[in-house]
Design a protein around this motif. Structure first.
Motif, mmCIF file in Angstrom:
data_model
loop_
_atom_site.group_PDB
_atom_site.id
_atom_site.type_symbol
_atom_site.label_atom_id
_atom_site.label_comp_id
_atom_site.label_asym_id
_atom_site.label_seq_id
_atom_site.Cartn_x
_atom_site.Cartn_y
_atom_site.Cartn_z
ATOM 1 N N UNK A 1 0.846 -1.186 0.000
ATOM 2 C CA UNK A 1 0.000 0.000 0.000
ATOM 3 C C UNK A 1 0.886 1.241 0.000
ATOM 4 N N UNK A 2 0.744 2.103 -1.007
ATOM 5 C CA UNK A 2 1.591 3.294 -1.061
ATOM 6 C C UNK A 2 1.197 4.298 0.009
ATOM 7 N N UNK A 3 2.119 5.155 0.376
ATOM 8 C CA UNK A 3 1.833 6.216 1.329
ATOM 9 C C UNK A 3 1.159 7.366 0.594
ATOM 10 N N UNK A 4 -0.117 7.561 0.834
ATOM 11 C CA UNK A 4 -0.878 8.631 0.190
ATOM 12 C C UNK A 4 -1.274 9.711 1.203
ATOM 13 N N UNK A 5 -0.604 9.749 2.335
ATOM 14 C CA UNK A 5 -1.014 10.656 3.397
ATOM 15 C C UNK A 5 -0.810 12.122 3.046
ATOM 16 N N UNK A 6 -0.089 12.410 1.948
ATOM 17 C CA UNK A 6 0.059 13.803 1.523
ATOM 18 C C UNK A 6 -1.015 14.207 0.520
ATOM 19 N N UNK A 7 -1.998 13.329 0.279
ATOM 20 C CA UNK A 7 -3.067 13.617 -0.670
ATOM 21 C C UNK A 7 -4.407 13.652 0.048
ATOM 22 N N UNK A 8 -5.093 14.768 -0.042
ATOM 23 C CA UNK A 8 -6.410 14.886 0.571
ATOM 24 C C UNK A 8 -7.427 14.025 -0.168
ATOM 25 N N UNK A 9 -7.382 14.022 -1.493
ATOM 26 C CA UNK A 9 -8.385 13.297 -2.278
ATOM 27 C C UNK A 9 -8.245 11.792 -2.095
ATOM 28 N N UNK A 10 -7.023 11.272 -2.101
ATOM 29 C CA UNK A 10 -6.855 9.838 -1.845
ATOM 30 C C UNK A 10 -7.425 9.483 -0.472
ATOM 31 N N UNK A 11 -7.190 10.337 0.521
ATOM 32 C CA UNK A 11 -7.694 10.072 1.862
ATOM 33 C C UNK A 11 -9.203 9.963 1.922
ATOM 34 N N UNK A 12 -9.901 10.756 1.108
ATOM 35 C CA UNK A 12 -11.360 10.735 1.107
ATOM 36 C C UNK A 12 -11.908 9.333 0.856
ATOM 37 N N UNK A 13 -11.233 8.584 -0.005
ATOM 38 C CA UNK A 13 -11.731 7.258 -0.377
ATOM 39 C C UNK A 13 -11.664 6.276 0.786
ATOM 40 N N UNK A 14 -10.898 6.620 1.806
ATOM 41 C CA UNK A 14 -10.832 5.765 2.992
ATOM 42 C C UNK A 14 -11.412 6.468 4.210
ATOM 43 N N UNK A 15 -12.168 7.550 3.958
ATOM 44 C CA UNK A 15 -12.805 8.266 5.058
ATOM 45 C C UNK A 15 -11.843 9.015 5.951
ATOM 46 N N UNK A 16 -10.674 9.369 5.414
ATOM 47 C CA UNK A 16 -9.654 10.034 6.225
ATOM 48 C C UNK A 16 -9.531 11.504 5.855
ATOM 49 N N UNK A 17 -9.116 12.316 6.829
ATOM 50 C CA UNK A 17 -8.781 13.711 6.578
ATOM 51 C C UNK A 17 -7.261 13.817 6.604
ATOM 52 N N UNK A 18 -6.652 13.898 5.422
ATOM 53 C CA UNK A 18 -5.205 14.116 5.335
ATOM 54 C C UNK A 18 -4.966 15.624 5.263
ATOM 55 N N UNK A 19 -4.559 16.251 6.353
ATOM 56 C CA UNK A 19 -4.545 17.718 6.405
ATOM 57 C C UNK A 19 -3.320 18.387 5.792
ATOM 58 N N UNK A 20 -2.309 17.614 5.431
ATOM 59 C CA UNK A 20 -0.998 18.187 5.134
ATOM 60 C C UNK A 20 -1.039 19.334 4.138
#
Length: 614
Positions: A24-43
């Motif tokens: 699984x790639x690190x997508x924590x710097x992407x807000x849109x990728x986070x949306x698909x997993x119900x996450x708020x990536x604030x960076x």
């Protein structure tokens, strides 16, 4: 009629792979990728970035004002449109202000601007003349962008001073008759010669600047012998100079809009290219093309911010001065709805484009979904803004002399440029769902041994049920970043994010790998993702304004509330369509399309005059 088969482009093929086939790639710097997993990536979204000190802001504003005034005083937009070319005086003005090389480093003759700074400057052409904007934008946003971001130091030193000064115009040559969104179907070929050079033959169509450019980024298939003796074509990128010989072009295309920007076919007949003019390695052409297009898309959104501002000025001024039924028309609800929504959408468009530009300046790895969302969003909001401006102005808006109908003609290409909005929506949806699939892979693996993994599976099912019932949402994650005045909106957006996550996972679980063929579903998933990103960007921007000493605090809260109210309806409207009833409707549409394509005439059914004849 022959049956038409929709090819899946590499945009789509790269969107879905077997879940769990890669780490699984690190997508924590992407807000849109986070949306698909119900996450708020604030960076790269919260807090809204403050990237300049006051001195830098003043310098940028000074350059912007001087360039705007010079552009406005020199350019004649309607004359450009009628003539289909730029006046030499205008071209020289662009050179004098360094607008051909805004991002080229200063030591190589450019202005050395960041993406945020270039976004601000791009608004000038967007407001005053989109044809000129494309003239200089295609030159640097894609024309020599591969050299700028992927070229060797030798390439940069040789070519960037020439293109930054405007002495040489650059063009990006990808599109062919068989190559639209499916970039892998390039037919132009470059065959390696005994001396290490390459001999190129082929042609490109609809090349912006093709008839005036001297330096081209060209994509061609290079035949490579494999270990088993077979030949495989590998798409590769090259820098081609017109001076190499064998480079010619066709007559300027007659277009709907952006008429002063040259568009022409370009032909390559036995063009010999030095080996050192290859960008990257053999076979990296698709990667190069995607890097350039991803990097250039944000500029389109920034440009169209300026377009929307110019249109809003025209519409507001007209509404404030036009009297009908003994009152100014801006007092009528029908007009108020148009003007307010136009402004709120422009506010959101601007919020999105500058977040993307800032993420790029900070070397964010995963910004391409945000860039695609921004391009889709800005091009469609600008089109809506122009349509409503004409409606506010009535017959006056339809007249050539007012310049608004020219803007509409110019705008239409932006929903096609650099990846059509339809393909980009599929890219956003499929890549986001791929990420969700990778996140779900451990659950899928656990389901193969349900007894041994009962606690894991039970927890997953309980979490999903809680989210479906609304008792577990992204509300708290989002509200912590937002001004209290916008907490109600943050709560509703958070609830929508949770609903979006649940819907995405359900769709993926239902179709698995076959999701790539479910474009009706993917389109609606992408539509919801785009609006969630835009609403979150608005929350961030309006929150930052409350802490800024010179911001219009109350007005920005009002703009945010206005936009998010409408956006939430679009989000839930898109997700509401992911039902079996809608699937039945889509099957009817697919069947109808098949009948249209295979019939002698695509217009089906008896004519009404036949039905009423006795």
């Amino acid at each position: 009629m022959k049956r038409v088969i929709l090819q899946k482009s590499n945009f789509l093929k790269q969107g879905v792979r077997a879940a769990g086939s890669k780490p699984i790639p690190d997508r924590s710097d992407s807000f849109v990728f986070g949306l698909f997993n119900g996450e708020i990536n604030p960076k790269n979204i919260f807090p809204y970035p403050s990237v300049f000190n006051q001195e830098q802001v003043d310098e940028l504003n000074e350059l912007f004002s001087a360039s705007f005034d010079a552009f406005d005083g020199t350019n004649e937009a309607l004359e450009n449109d009628l003539r289909g070319d730029l006046d030499p005086e205008m071209v020289q003005m662009l050179r004098d202000f360094g607008l051909f090389g805004m991002q080229v480093p200063e030591e190589l003759g450019g202005l050395g601007m960041s993406n945020v700074q270039m976004a601000r400057m791009s608004e000038i052409g967007g407001e005053l003349d989109l044809g000129v904007s494309i003239y200089i934008g295609a030159h640097q946003s894609i024309g020599f962008k591969a050299i700028l971001i992927l070229g060797t130091q030798e390439m940069k030193e040789k070519y960037l001073p020439l293109v930054a000064s405007g002495e040489k115009i650059a063009a990006f040559c990808l599109t062919e008759p068989s190559t639209g969104s499916d970039a892998s179907s390039v037919q132009t070929r470059a065959v390696k010669q005994e001396d290490g050079s390459y001999l190129m033959n082929g042609g490109k169509i609809w090349i912006t600047g093709g008839g005036i450019a001297d330096i081209f980024t060209v994509f061609a298939q290079v035949p490579v012998q494999q270990e088993d003796g077979t030949i495989k074509d590998k798409m590769t990128a090259f820098i081609v100079e017109r001076d190499f010989g064998g480079v010619t072009h066709g007559a300027p295309e007659k277009k709907m809009g952006i008429k002063c920007s040259n568009t022409a076919e370009v032909y390559f007949d036995d063009v010999r290219i030095p080996a050192e003019n290859m960008i990257g390695e053999v076979g990296e052409g698709f990667k190069v093309a995607m890097e350039v297009l991803n990097s250039g898309r944000y500029g389109m959104g920034a440009t169209l911010n300026g377009t929307q501002k110019g249109l809003i000025k025209k519409a507001t001024e007209f509404a404030a001065n036009r009297t009908q039924f003994r009152d100014k028309i801006y007092k009528f609800g029908a007009i108020q709805e148009k003007l307010a929504r136009m402004h709120a959408e422009q506010y959101a468009s601007e919020a999105v484009s500058y977040l993307v530009a800032n993420a790029m300046d900070h070397k964010t790895e995963n910004y391409h979904l945000e860039a695609a969302c921004g391009k889709i969003f800005a091009s469609e909001r600008a089109w809506h803004c122009c349509d409503e401006t004409i409606q506010v102005m009535g017959g006056m808006g339809y007249m050539f002399e007012q310049g608004v109908e020219k803007v509409m003609r110019d705008l239409r290409i932006f929903r096609i440029f650099e990846g059509t909005n339809d393909i980009l929506r599929l890219m956003v949806g499929l890549q986001g769902l791929q990420y969700t699939g990778q996140q779900l892979a451990p659950i899928a693996k656990a389901a193969k041994s349900p007894i041994a993994n009962a606690p894991t599976l039970i927890k997953f099912k309980m979490d999903q049920r809680a989210k479906e019932k609304g008792s577990k949402t992204a509300v708290n994650d989002l509200k912590q970043y937002v001004d209290p005045a916008l907490h109600p909106e943050a709560q509703k957006v958070g609830e929508a994010i949770t609903r979006f996550e649940v819907a995405s996972k359900k769709i993926l679980q239902k179709f698995n790998k076959d999701i790539i063929n479910q474009q009706f579903h993917v389109k609606r998933i992408a539509e919801a993702a785009i609006e969630l990103f835009a609403s979150s960007a608005v929350l961030s921007r309006a929150t930052a304004a409350q802490k800024h000493p010179t911001a219009n605090k109350e007005e920005e809260i009002l703009l945010a509330k206005t936009y998010i109210f409408d956006s939430l309806k679009k989000i839930h409207g898109a997700l509401d369509q992911l039902t079996e009833q809608d699937e039945s409707h889509w099957k009817n549409m697919a069947e109808l399309t098949e009948k249209m394509v295979n019939a002698d005439s695509p217009v089906l059914g008896a004519h009404p005059t036949e039905l009423i004849h006795k």
